[in-house]
Design a protein around this motif. Structure first.
Motif: not given
Length: 193
Positions: A104-118
């Motif tokens: 899963p990835e959080l989509e923001t105005t700053q970019g996409r951030f993974p919510l899992f490391h692996q």
């Protein structure tokens, strides 16, 4: 004619004893040098930022934190209007069996951030996180959101093994230094005699 007696020749302990002390000192220095990469890589691998935490207050903001076994750092802080959504990224693993993997990835105005490391092999785990974030975004003022996904076990095994090998090499070099001192004492006694 009489044969020379072998007992008449003096023994030469001074030739062998210095070699012993030198070789153990060289061995101790080599073990210290060998331990250094293990002792540098061990903590580095232990501190892989494999724990991902997303905490959102009612009404915002949301804080994304990455943590290892030794330190933690804030990856981002987002106001509610900066969060655009969440989605599950799907792909295939590079292994021979080509298993589907999810993150899963959080989509923001700053970019996409993974919510899992692996990447996860369990789709339900990834879609469960997506559902929780979407539920929070639908009614952000009702309740806080707290998601934690911890993938630090692998870094504990690898980093712990590297650190352990480095410490064992240091202990062995310490033992060799003690042996070097014992050999040098024996040298001095042999030279004094």
């Amino acid at each position: 004619m009489s044969e020379p007696s072998s007992t008449a020749l003096p023994s030469l302990p001074s030739e062998e004893e210095p070699r012993r002390s030198r070789s153990t000192a060289i061995g101790a220095a080599a073990c210290v040098l060998l331990a250094l990469p293990f002792l540098m890589l061990g903590p580095y691998l232990l501190d892989a930022k494999a724990r991902v935490e997303l905490r959102c207050e009612p009404g915002g903001p949301c804080t994304l934190t990455h943590a290892g076994w030794l330190t933690r750092e804030e990856a981002g802080r987002f106001a509610l209007d900066e969060i655009q959504g969440v989605r599950v990224e799907r792909t295939r693993s590079a292994r021979r069996d080509s298993v589907p993997i999810y993150r899963p990835e959080l989509e923001t105005t700053q970019g996409r951030f993974p919510l899992f490391h692996q990447w996860a092999t369990d789709e339900a785990e990834a879609t469960g996180v997506e559902t929780q974030v979407k539920r929070y975004l639908a009614a952000p003022r009702e309740a806080p959101l707290e998601l934690v996904h911890d993938d630090r076990r692998a870094s504990l095994r690898v980093g712990g093994a590297f650190t352990g090998v480095g410490l064992l090499l240091l202990a062995f070099s310490g033992w060799l230094l003690v042996r070097t001192r014992a050999h040098r004492r024996a040298e001095r006694l042999a030279q004094a005699a």
